[in-house]
Motif scaffolding. Structure first.
Motif, PDB file in Angstrom:
ATOM      1  N   ALA A   1       0.841  -1.202   0.000  1.00 14.15           N
ATOM      2  CA  ALA A   1       0.000   0.000   0.000  1.00 14.15           C
ATOM      3  C   ALA A   1       0.873   1.248   0.000  1.00 14.15           C
ATOM      4  O   ALA A   1       1.793   1.392   0.815  1.00 14.15           O
ATOM      5  N   GLY A   2       0.606   2.140  -0.942  1.00 13.33           N
ATOM      6  CA  GLY A   2       1.341   3.387  -1.033  1.00 13.33           C
ATOM      7  C   GLY A   2       2.669   3.296  -1.766  1.00 13.33           C
ATOM      8  O   GLY A   2       3.345   4.313  -1.946  1.00 13.33           O
ATOM      9  N   ARG A   3       3.050   2.109  -2.200  1.00 17.24           N
ATOM     10  CA  ARG A   3       4.299   1.944  -2.940  1.00 17.24           C
ATOM     11  C   ARG A   3       4.008   1.817  -4.437  1.00 17.24           C
ATOM     12  O   ARG A   3       3.058   1.154  -4.831  1.00 17.24           O
ATOM     13  N   ARG A   4       4.814   2.452  -5.239  1.00 15.63           N
ATOM     14  CA  ARG A   4       4.634   2.422  -6.693  1.00 15.63           C
ATOM     15  C   ARG A   4       5.327   1.184  -7.257  1.00 15.63           C
ATOM     16  O   ARG A   4       6.545   1.037  -7.129  1.00 15.63           O
ATOM     17  N   VAL A   5       4.532   0.301  -7.858  1.00 13.55           N
ATOM     18  CA  VAL A   5       5.043  -0.982  -8.347  1.00 13.55           C
ATOM     19  C   VAL A   5       5.135  -0.949  -9.868  1.00 13.55           C
ATOM     20  O   VAL A   5       4.163  -0.635 -10.555  1.00 13.55           O
ATOM     21  N   GLY A   6       6.299  -1.289 -10.403  1.00 13.56           N
ATOM     22  CA  GLY A   6       6.487  -1.352 -11.844  1.00 13.56           C
ATOM     23  C   GLY A   6       6.313  -2.773 -12.347  1.00 13.56           C
ATOM     24  O   GLY A   6       6.949  -3.714 -11.849  1.00 13.56           O
ATOM     25  N   ALA A   7       5.417  -2.968 -13.326  1.00 14.59           N
ATOM     26  CA  ALA A   7       5.153  -4.289 -13.892  1.00 14.59           C
ATOM     27  C   ALA A   7       4.947  -4.144 -15.401  1.00 14.59           C
ATOM     28  O   ALA A   7       5.011  -3.047 -15.948  1.00 14.59           O
ATOM     29  N   VAL A   8       4.690  -5.275 -16.063  1.00 15.28           N
ATOM     30  CA  VAL A   8       4.525  -5.285 -17.519  1.00 15.28           C
ATOM     31  C   VAL A   8       3.087  -5.681 -17.839  1.00 15.28           C
ATOM     32  O   VAL A   8       2.596  -6.711 -17.373  1.00 15.28           O
ATOM     33  N   SER A   9       2.422  -4.869 -18.635  1.00 16.06           N
ATOM     34  CA  SER A   9       0.981  -5.009 -18.833  1.00 16.06           C
ATOM     35  C   SER A   9       0.570  -6.319 -19.483  1.00 16.06           C
ATOM     36  O   SER A   9      -0.485  -6.853 -19.194  1.00 16.06           O
ATOM     37  N   SER A  10       1.388  -6.877 -20.352  1.00 20.77           N
ATOM     38  CA  SER A  10       0.983  -8.072 -21.093  1.00 20.77           C
ATOM     39  C   SER A  10       1.459  -9.365 -20.449  1.00 20.77           C
ATOM     40  O   SER A  10       1.150 -10.449 -20.941  1.00 20.77           O
ATOM     41  N   TYR A  11       2.205  -9.285 -19.343  1.00 20.99           N
ATOM     42  CA  TYR A  11       2.755 -10.489 -18.721  1.00 20.99           C
ATOM     43  C   TYR A  11       1.746 -11.138 -17.775  1.00 20.99           C
ATOM     44  O   TYR A  11       0.907 -10.462 -17.175  1.00 20.99           O
ATOM     45  N   SER A  12       1.883 -12.442 -17.626  1.00 16.27           N
ATOM     46  CA  SER A  12       1.175 -13.168 -16.580  1.00 16.27           C
ATOM     47  C   SER A  12       2.222 -13.667 -15.593  1.00 16.27           C
ATOM     48  O   SER A  12       3.160 -14.371 -15.973  1.00 16.27           O
ATOM     49  N   TYR A  13       2.095 -13.275 -14.320  1.00 14.19           N
ATOM     50  CA  TYR A  13       3.078 -13.630 -13.306  1.00 14.19           C
ATOM     51  C   TYR A  13       2.652 -14.877 -12.528  1.00 14.19           C
ATOM     52  O   TYR A  13       3.439 -15.785 -12.301  1.00 14.19           O
ATOM     53  N   SER A  14       1.428 -14.883 -12.092  1.00 17.61           N
ATOM     54  CA  SER A  14       0.768 -16.012 -11.434  1.00 17.61           C
ATOM     55  C   SER A  14      -0.669 -15.558 -11.219  1.00 17.61           C
ATOM     56  O   SER A  14      -0.968 -14.352 -11.311  1.00 17.61           O
ATOM     57  N   ALA A  15      -1.562 -16.481 -10.922  1.00 19.68           N
ATOM     58  CA  ALA A  15      -2.965 -16.109 -10.723  1.00 19.68           C
ATOM     59  C   ALA A  15      -3.101 -15.100  -9.588  1.00 19.68           C
ATOM     60  O   ALA A  15      -3.853 -14.120  -9.687  1.00 19.68           O
ATOM     61  N   GLU A  16      -2.356 -15.323  -8.493  1.00 14.83           N
ATOM     62  CA  GLU A  16      -2.448 -14.430  -7.323  1.00 14.83           C
ATOM     63  C   GLU A  16      -1.899 -13.043  -7.647  1.00 14.83           C
ATOM     64  O   GLU A  16      -2.522 -12.025  -7.333  1.00 14.83           O
ATOM     65  N   ILE A  17      -0.733 -12.999  -8.272  1.00 11.86           N
ATOM     66  CA  ILE A  17      -0.124 -11.710  -8.596  1.00 11.86           C
ATOM     67  C   ILE A  17      -0.960 -10.960  -9.624  1.00 11.86           C
ATOM     68  O   ILE A  17      -1.197  -9.750  -9.497  1.00 11.86           O
ATOM     69  N   ASP A  18      -1.419 -11.665 -10.644  1.00 14.81           N
ATOM     70  CA  ASP A  18      -2.233 -11.030 -11.686  1.00 14.81           C
ATOM     71  C   ASP A  18      -3.486 -10.395 -11.092  1.00 14.81           C
ATOM     72  O   ASP A  18      -3.887  -9.296 -11.478  1.00 14.81           O
ATOM     73  N   ALA A  19      -4.100 -11.095 -10.131  1.00 19.26           N
ATOM     74  CA  ALA A  19      -5.314 -10.575  -9.501  1.00 19.26           C
ATOM     75  C   ALA A  19      -5.012  -9.313  -8.697  1.00 19.26           C
ATOM     76  O   ALA A  19      -5.774  -8.340  -8.741  1.00 19.26           O
ATOM     77  N   TRP A  20      -3.893  -9.313  -7.960  1.00 21.19           N
ATOM     78  CA  TRP A  20      -3.531  -8.121  -7.180  1.00 21.19           C
ATOM     79  C   TRP A  20      -3.262  -6.938  -8.098  1.00 21.19           C
ATOM     80  O   TRP A  20      -3.715  -5.809  -7.826  1.00 21.19           O
ATOM     81  N   LEU A  21      -2.532  -7.157  -9.163  1.00 18.18           N
ATOM     82  CA  LEU A  21      -2.235  -6.071 -10.101  1.00 18.18           C
ATOM     83  C   LEU A  21      -3.515  -5.489 -10.694  1.00 18.18           C
ATOM     84  O   LEU A  21      -3.650  -4.263 -10.829  1.00 18.18           O
ATOM     85  N   LYS A  22      -4.446  -6.346 -11.030  1.00 19.49           N
ATOM     86  CA  LYS A  22      -5.707  -5.895 -11.619  1.00 19.49           C
ATOM     87  C   LYS A  22      -6.528  -5.085 -10.628  1.00 19.49           C
ATOM     88  O   LYS A  22      -7.194  -4.102 -11.007  1.00 19.49           O
ATOM     89  N   ASP A  23      -6.472  -5.469  -9.344  1.00 22.11           N
ATOM     90  CA  ASP A  23      -7.299  -4.814  -8.329  1.00 22.11           C
ATOM     91  C   ASP A  23      -6.663  -3.552  -7.746  1.00 22.11           C
ATOM     92  O   ASP A  23      -7.305  -2.851  -6.961  1.00 22.11           O
ATOM     93  N   HIS A  24      -5.415  -3.253  -8.108  1.00 24.15           N
ATOM     94  CA  HIS A  24      -4.729  -2.089  -7.526  1.00 24.15           C
ATOM     95  C   HIS A  24      -4.094  -1.224  -8.619  1.00 24.15           C
ATOM     96  O   HIS A  24      -2.871  -0.977  -8.612  1.00 24.15           O
ATOM     97  N   PRO A  25      -4.892  -0.726  -9.540  1.00 24.31           N
ATOM     98  CA  PRO A  25      -4.334   0.072 -10.652  1.00 24.31           C
ATOM     99  C   PRO A  25      -3.657   1.361 -10.192  1.00 24.31           C
ATOM    100  O   PRO A  25      -2.741   1.841 -10.856  1.00 24.31           O
ATOM    101  N   SER A  26      -4.102   1.921  -9.050  1.00 21.11           N
ATOM    102  CA  SER A  26      -3.513   3.184  -8.600  1.00 21.11           C
ATOM    103  C   SER A  26      -2.098   3.003  -8.059  1.00 21.11           C
ATOM    104  O   SER A  26      -1.349   3.979  -7.945  1.00 21.11           O
TER     105      SER A  26
END
Length: 258
Positions: free
Chosen positions: A129-154
Motif C-alpha cells: 500500500a502506497g508503494r509504486r510498483v512497476g510491472a509489464v501489462s501483457s505479462y502473466s506472473y501467477s494467478a495471485e499476482i495477476d489478480a492483485w495487479l488488476k485490483d490495484h491500478p492506482s
C-alpha cells in the motif's frame, strides 16, 4: 515410344512430388519478447536458453526453427492468427485457447526488487500500500499476482513493449517507481546490462511457475508431442544441463540447487 513416355512420367512425378511425400516438415516459427536469459535478442549475442533448448528439441526430429523477437502482446496475437507457430515463455495455463506442452522449457521465479538502501521487505500484499510498483501489462506472473495487479491500478505502473525489465530497472534507479516486479533471472540479466553503480536488492520472492511454448492449435498437438519427447531426451543425454550451464542456471527437473 513407351519407354520415353515412362521416363517423362517418372521425371514429372519427381518434380511435382508434394513436400509431405518427401518426409520434410515445415520450419517452426517461434516468437518471443526479449526476456533474457529465457528468451534474448540474437543481435546482442544470444538467443536465450529456452530458444536453444527448443531449437535442439525440434532438431532431433529434423525440424528447423525460425526465431523472431517482438513484444509479448504481439507475439501472442501472431500465434493466435497463425502467423507464428508458438510464443516462447508462457506459463502453462496462460493461454487456454492455445496448445501447451507438458514438459517445461524453463522456470519463472517472481521477485520484488527495490533500491539497495530501501529497507522495505515484502510480508504480504497489504505492505505494498502506497508503494509504486512497476510491472509489464501483457505479462502473466501467477494467478495471485495477476489478480492483485488488476485490483490495484492506482499503485501499479504498467509498461508494454520489448526489453521491459531493463526499462523498469531504469525507472527504479530514477526514483519513478519504488518496487520492480519481474522474474529473478531476468532482473539479474538487466542489472548486469545496465551496470549501474546503484545497487538493488530482492525484497521478496513470490511463486511463479513453469515456462512453455504456447502453440497454435493447427500444428500444436504434434509439436507438443515432439517437445515433450525430445526435452526428455535432451535431459537424459545431459545436453539440456550443458545449455543451462552457459547461462549459469541449473536443470529444474534434476532438483539441483541453483
Amino acid at each position: 515410344m513407351i519407354g520415353r513416355w515412362a521416363a517423362l512420367a517418372l521425371t514429372l512425378a519427381v518434380v511435382w512430388m508434394p513436400p509431405a511425400a518427401t518426409g520434410a516438415e515445415a520450419p517452426v516459427v517461434l516468437v518471443a519478447d526479449p526476456w533474457c536469459p529465457h528468451t534474448c535478442d540474437p543481435a546482442e549475442g544470444s538467443e536465450g536458453y529456452m530458444i536453444e533448448i527448443a531449437r535442439e528439441a525440434f532438431g532431433l526430429s529434423g525440424i528447423e526453427v525460425i526465431y523472431k523477437t517482438e513484444g509479448w502482446s504481439r507475439a501472442m496475437r501472431d500465434v493466435r492468427l497463425g502467423r507464428a507457430d508458438g510464443a516462447v515463455g508462457a506459463l502453462f495455463d496462460e493461454a487456454p485457447d492455445l496448445v501447451t506442452h507438458a514438459e517445461p522449457l524453463g522456470m519463472q521465479v517472481n521477485v520484488l526488487v527495490t533500491l539497495g538502501d530501501d529497507s522495505w521487505h515484502f510480508e504480504g500484499w497489504e505492505g505494498l500500500a502506497g508503494r509504486r510498483v512497476g510491472a509489464v501489462s501483457s505479462y502473466s506472473y501467477s494467478a495471485e499476482i495477476d489478480a492483485w495487479l488488476k485490483d490495484h491500478p492506482s499503485e501499479v505502473q504498467m509498461i508494454s513493449g520489448s526489453d521491459a525489465a531493463l526499462r523498469n530497472l531504469k525507472k527504479l534507479m530514477a526514483g519513478r517507481i519504488d518496487v520492480m516486479l519481474d522474474d529473478e533471472a531476468v532482473v539479474g540479466d538487466a542489472v548486469a546490462r545496465l551496470n549501474s553503480p546503484r545497487p538493488v536488492r530482492i525484497a521478496g520472492r513470490l511463486p511463479g511457475g513453469s515456462l512453455h511454448i504456447a502453440l497454435n492449435p493447427k500444428r500444436g498437438e504434434r509439436l507438443a508431442q515432439i517437445l515433450n519427447r525430445n526435452i526428455r531426451a535432451l535431459r537424459a543425454s545431459g545436453r539440456l544441463a550443458t545449455i543451462l550451464e552457459r547461462y549459469d542456471l541449473s536443470d529444474w527437473g534434476r532438483k539441483t540447487k541453483r
